[in-house]
Design an enzyme around this catalytic site. Sequence first.
Site, PDB file in Angstrom:
ATOM      1  N   ASP A 103       0.818  -1.208   0.000  1.00 24.24           N
ATOM      2  CA  ASP A 103       0.000   0.000   0.000  1.00 24.24           C
ATOM      3  C   ASP A 103       0.852   1.258   0.000  1.00 24.24           C
ATOM      4  O   ASP A 103       2.068   1.212   0.220  1.00 24.24           O
ATOM      5  CB  ASP A 103      -0.905   0.028   1.247  1.00 24.24           C
ATOM      6  N   TYR A 150       7.504 -10.207   6.448  1.00 24.42           N
ATOM      7  CA  TYR A 150       7.250  -8.789   6.691  1.00 24.42           C
ATOM      8  C   TYR A 150       7.847  -8.377   8.032  1.00 24.42           C
ATOM      9  O   TYR A 150       7.919  -9.172   8.977  1.00 24.42           O
ATOM     10  CB  TYR A 150       5.748  -8.500   6.715  1.00 24.42           C
TER      11      TYR A 150
END
Length: 301
Positions: free
Chosen positions: A59, A123
């Site tokens: 994003d 992540y």
Amino acid sequence: MLKVRYLIFFQYIGTNYSGLARNGSKDSSKQGVLDILQEAIQKLTPIQIQNLTSSCQTDAGVHALTNTVHVDVERRPHQRPFHPDTLVKSINNRLRSTDIRIIRAHRVPDTFHARHCAIRRDYLYRLALGCPSEDQMPVVERDRCFGIQEFDLDIAKMQEAAGLFIGLKDFATFRNLRHDFKDLYTEREMYSVSIYHPANHHGSLLWHPYDYRILHIEFSARSYLYRQIRRLVGVLIDVGRGRLTPEDVDAMLQSRDNTNMRGTRPAPASGLYLKDVIYDEKDLCVEEKKRIEDEEVGLDR
């Protein structure tokens, strides 16, 4: 004419981009990372580039220490394919004014797919503990981690809660609230969740009038729900603050109800990094004889 597929590993600071995808944000003044990457490859003047495909989306505001794309590059009949090292150097020369860098490239089989062939994605979420307010974030960390006022969190309780996420679980509670994601398949297998202070966690290299510590939260899985990690991090922070207990988190997980976040807000994008994308080495192999015959040696001329 020979068309060759490459797997490109690259990194970026996502602050000034709309996200990885083209048109990935409502802010039309910002380009996507892939827009800029495609422009840089196009400036190498191949006949055409096709199938620029990423391993996963990020994003607006999210960063990557490693992300990947595959791309097909077709050159003129008298030109051999780019050597991977040449490709890296040439693209980086055209990315100097950006926050994007190519790490390495591999020639891969024509059937290779950056997204479908990935076996694991890791992540990292970075917290700055003991930060009085966002506007006092150290300049070297601004937009690159999430600052919270608490200097100490209950790490043991956070680790206990994080253990509930490991294994094949239904993460329906932690799916995005957007209506168009309501029917998303919500089972995911989480391989690991780690919470720790990195070795150099006592503030930055620059002087600041207050002490702060960096805390890392790492996740490893093959795939994730949209914004799942940011929602999980928000819950873990509230566990560390004592606002939630591991038992509360277990009840949230079991409820499979994405309105049952108990007032916890997703952590902001600025602290999130795609850390690594892992592939099976055998999927990257091109027949050696064909590769040697096709590729040029040294720099492209």
